[in-house]
Write a protein that holds these residues in place. Sequence first.
Motif, PDB file in Angstrom:
ATOM      1  N   LEU A 157     -11.692 -39.546  -3.643  1.00  0.00           N
ATOM      2  CA  LEU A 157     -12.728 -38.360  -4.070  1.00  0.00           C
ATOM      3  C   LEU A 157     -12.556 -37.766  -5.609  1.00  0.00           C
ATOM      4  N   LEU A 158     -11.408 -38.041  -5.893  1.00  0.00           N
ATOM      5  CA  LEU A 158     -11.154 -37.937  -7.369  1.00  0.00           C
ATOM      6  C   LEU A 158     -11.896 -38.844  -8.327  1.00  0.00           C
ATOM      7  N   ASP A 159     -12.054 -39.880  -7.970  1.00  0.00           N
ATOM      8  CA  ASP A 159     -12.464 -41.102  -8.638  1.00  0.00           C
ATOM      9  C   ASP A 159     -13.943 -41.039  -8.536  1.00  0.00           C
ATOM     10  N   ASP A 160     -14.670 -40.706  -7.395  1.00  0.00           N
ATOM     11  CA  ASP A 160     -15.932 -40.834  -7.562  1.00  0.00           C
ATOM     12  C   ASP A 160     -16.660 -39.997  -6.092  1.00  0.00           C
ATOM     13  N   PRO A 161     -16.454 -38.667  -6.455  1.00  0.00           N
ATOM     14  CA  PRO A 161     -16.883 -37.594  -5.637  1.00  0.00           C
ATOM     15  C   PRO A 161     -18.205 -37.582  -4.971  1.00  0.00           C
ATOM     16  N   GLU A 162     -19.346 -38.199  -5.556  1.00  0.00           N
ATOM     17  CA  GLU A 162     -20.596 -38.394  -5.011  1.00  0.00           C
ATOM     18  C   GLU A 162     -20.636 -39.177  -3.914  1.00  0.00           C
ATOM     19  N   ARG A 163     -19.795 -40.368  -3.674  1.00  0.00           N
ATOM     20  CA  ARG A 163     -19.827 -40.935  -2.495  1.00  0.00           C
ATOM     21  C   ARG A 163     -18.851 -40.597  -1.473  1.00  0.00           C
ATOM     22  N   PHE A 164     -18.745 -39.134  -1.378  1.00  0.00           N
ATOM     23  CA  PHE A 164     -17.639 -38.584  -0.240  1.00  0.00           C
ATOM     24  C   PHE A 164     -17.997 -39.182   0.927  1.00  0.00           C
ATOM     25  N   ILE A 446      -8.944 -35.892  12.221  1.00  0.00           N
ATOM     26  CA  ILE A 446      -9.859 -34.842  11.711  1.00  0.00           C
ATOM     27  C   ILE A 446      -8.928 -33.503  11.137  1.00  0.00           C
ATOM     28  N   TYR A 447      -7.955 -33.351  11.892  1.00  0.00           N
ATOM     29  CA  TYR A 447      -7.233 -32.048  11.258  1.00  0.00           C
ATOM     30  C   TYR A 447      -6.520 -32.527   9.833  1.00  0.00           C
ATOM     31  N   LEU A 448      -6.161 -33.662   9.695  1.00  0.00           N
ATOM     32  CA  LEU A 448      -5.567 -34.003   8.243  1.00  0.00           C
ATOM     33  C   LEU A 448      -6.735 -34.169   7.143  1.00  0.00           C
ATOM     34  N   ASN A 449      -7.749 -34.611   7.703  1.00  0.00           N
ATOM     35  CA  ASN A 449      -8.925 -34.894   6.828  1.00  0.00           C
ATOM     36  C   ASN A 449      -9.346 -33.171   6.194  1.00  0.00           C
ATOM     37  N   MET A 450      -9.682 -32.459   6.922  1.00  0.00           N
ATOM     38  CA  MET A 450     -10.083 -31.257   6.829  1.00  0.00           C
ATOM     39  C   MET A 450      -9.129 -30.400   5.825  1.00  0.00           C
ATOM     40  N   THR A 451      -7.842 -30.405   6.421  1.00  0.00           N
ATOM     41  CA  THR A 451      -6.809 -29.848   5.927  1.00  0.00           C
ATOM     42  C   THR A 451      -6.276 -30.114   4.240  1.00  0.00           C
ATOM     43  N   GLN A 452      -6.208 -31.473   4.097  1.00  0.00           N
ATOM     44  CA  GLN A 452      -5.808 -31.917   2.844  1.00  0.00           C
ATOM     45  C   GLN A 452      -6.972 -31.797   1.958  1.00  0.00           C
ATOM     46  N   VAL A 453      -8.269 -32.175   2.293  1.00  0.00           N
ATOM     47  CA  VAL A 453      -9.440 -32.161   1.521  1.00  0.00           C
ATOM     48  C   VAL A 453      -9.598 -30.468   0.890  1.00  0.00           C
ATOM     49  N   LEU A 454      -9.395 -29.705   2.119  1.00  0.00           N
ATOM     50  CA  LEU A 454      -9.533 -28.184   1.465  1.00  0.00           C
ATOM     51  C   LEU A 454      -8.387 -27.794   0.721  1.00  0.00           C
ATOM     52  N   PHE A 455      -7.126 -28.482   0.691  1.00  0.00           N
ATOM     53  CA  PHE A 455      -5.945 -28.029  -0.121  1.00  0.00           C
ATOM     54  C   PHE A 455      -6.129 -28.491  -1.758  1.00  0.00           C
ATOM     55  N   ALA A 456      -6.990 -29.764  -1.579  1.00  0.00           N
ATOM     56  CA  ALA A 456      -7.192 -30.424  -3.209  1.00  0.00           C
ATOM     57  C   ALA A 456      -8.442 -29.895  -3.647  1.00  0.00           C
ATOM     58  N   PHE A 457      -9.598 -30.005  -2.999  1.00  0.00           N
ATOM     59  CA  PHE A 457     -10.949 -29.756  -3.521  1.00  0.00           C
ATOM     60  C   PHE A 457     -11.571 -28.375  -2.988  1.00  0.00           C
ATOM     61  N   ASP A 458     -12.614 -28.062  -4.009  1.00  0.00           N
ATOM     62  CA  ASP A 458     -13.776 -27.358  -3.499  1.00  0.00           C
ATOM     63  C   ASP A 458     -15.115 -28.057  -3.356  1.00  0.00           C
ATOM     64  N   SER A 493     -15.267 -31.143  -6.016  1.00  0.00           N
ATOM     65  CA  SER A 493     -14.482 -30.925  -7.322  1.00  0.00           C
ATOM     66  C   SER A 493     -12.854 -30.443  -7.005  1.00  0.00           C
ATOM     67  N   PRO A 494     -11.773 -31.044  -7.800  1.00  0.00           N
ATOM     68  CA  PRO A 494     -10.598 -30.642  -7.523  1.00  0.00           C
ATOM     69  C   PRO A 494     -10.445 -29.260  -7.799  1.00  0.00           C
ATOM     70  N   ARG A 495      -9.528 -28.468  -7.154  1.00  0.00           N
ATOM     71  CA  ARG A 495      -9.380 -26.873  -7.377  1.00  0.00           C
ATOM     72  C   ARG A 495      -8.558 -26.858  -8.661  1.00  0.00           C
ATOM     73  N   GLU A 501      -2.816 -33.961 -10.451  1.00  0.00           N
ATOM     74  CA  GLU A 501      -1.517 -34.263 -10.833  1.00  0.00           C
ATOM     75  C   GLU A 501      -0.790 -34.692  -9.490  1.00  0.00           C
ATOM     76  N   LEU A 502      -0.663 -33.930  -8.516  1.00  0.00           N
ATOM     77  CA  LEU A 502       0.033 -34.136  -7.310  1.00  0.00           C
ATOM     78  C   LEU A 502      -0.632 -35.289  -6.628  1.00  0.00           C
ATOM     79  N   ILE A 503      -1.909 -35.032  -6.504  1.00  0.00           N
ATOM     80  CA  ILE A 503      -2.537 -36.317  -5.806  1.00  0.00           C
ATOM     81  C   ILE A 503      -1.931 -37.762  -6.371  1.00  0.00           C
TER      82      ILE A 503
END
Length: 513
Positions: A157-164, A446-458, A493-495, A501-503
């Motif tokens: 998602l960092l490298d190619d967000p359009e292909r989410f 499903i939980y890990l996807n939603m939680t980690q994506v929201l942690f790192a991205f808008d 987009s990254p928050r 850096e963490l990712i």
Amino acid sequence: MISSFLSVCLVCLVGWILDAPRRRRRATLPPGPKAIPIIGNLLQLPRVNPFEIYAKWSKTYGPLLYFHVMGREFVIVNSLKAAMDLFETRSNLYCHKPRMVMAGELVGKEQTSMVFSRYNDRLKECRKITHSWMGKMSIVETYPLQEIGLVRLLEALLDDPERFSDHVRTYAGTVLLRLIYGTRCLPRDDPHIALSEHVCGLTAEAMRPGRWFCDFLPWMANIPEWFPGAGFKQWAKQTRRTTMELIQGPYEVVKKAVIDGTAPKSWLADEMLDESGQIKGGEEAYNLMMASGSLYAAGIDTTVSAIRTFFLMMARNPEIQKKAQDEIDSVVGPNRLPSVSDRPSLPYINAIIKECLRINSIVPILPHSSDTDDVYEGYLIPKGSFVMVNAWKILHDPEIYPEPENFRPERFIPSPGEEMQMDPEELVFGLGRRTCAGLYFAQSWIYLNMTQVLFAFDIGPAKAPDGNLIVPPARFETAGHIRVPAEFKCSVSPRSPEKIELIREVATMVRDD
């Protein structure tokens, strides 16, 4: 001319005679739309979103409705009470799947997929195998690999967000195939994932309502392939071959690796040998192939639909997204990624998951069948009929979920003086003895996807060429037996630079071996 007229008369007479048992019992069948002799309700059969039509019919005919199409009988269950009474309380009766000539028999899904199989000894053994891999306790062992898969998703998602959307599918397939077969997938255009998607499309075509006459006239399954009009048998033969390739190909690869002593750790490899150290054969081997192939074929699409629904709903509801991110930040902090152990402390995230599952209704129709006649509240449910729970109708029932078309996670948060609404997970993962075999994997993934994506991205609306924001519409479409978001665009987009850096740091540290 006269002979043609006599032929038509003969067909009508045969149809009238065959329909006699149904006419005699008409008073005891559930109500439903008026049928035409011989063809029944064929002309009223909905081709698109049948669950919406069944919901409309229920306003006229009640929670239990009946119709028939050229000999096939259907009972639609449109209420939660009836669904629980039949599929849970009487699960011993409604544990079978209805007969599907094209998909089940000619294409062979009854013999290759747990989803289509009748409730028999083979299915019981396959469910026993999958439970040993994906049960409530054993699934805990997969959390580290799931979390590694999520780091790879975050990187993509960092490298190619359009292909989410593609990334969501790729990494769901990557983790599942690694667990089942030990297979290492390519980050793009992996052939295993592509084959799964292709077979999913073929299965959808095999199941398409009204597509195949043999589904209404089962005797057509016995027509020779060379007979005029039997082209459907050639299509079924090729589709059957492709379906077998999906489940048999990976199995044989693992089998050879186990014999050679080179097999990476996987669920299948761990089960390949019997107590004497020999490769299992016969029924044991076939059951292993069917169990692993079923998880491979069916496990990707449903979880992907749920996660894509999440992206859609976050792009449409920024205030909900912000509230969820605030909760994650307060529990997790800035210096690590969320883990499964955080889940009990994230009630709002759990509510978002439930609302995503509810608003999409990923499997809108839950088809079952019974081998015997049954009577429910005075109505006859004929043996062999398609007894189908309209899950979409129940999950969009305003008496159960006020304002059902609105995305409101708060409906699953306890509040003073207000009763919490029904947990949709009681329905979306199936009922009775046909509950989803991959339930616990789906929940954690499903939980890990939603939680980690929201942690790192808008996640937000995509930008049009003129600079205006385009809020994606909440549109869904059916693909076979599942419901998926229609194609849409959004921004990912990254928050913050710290999140990037963490990712990168975690991705460097984890070893995917």
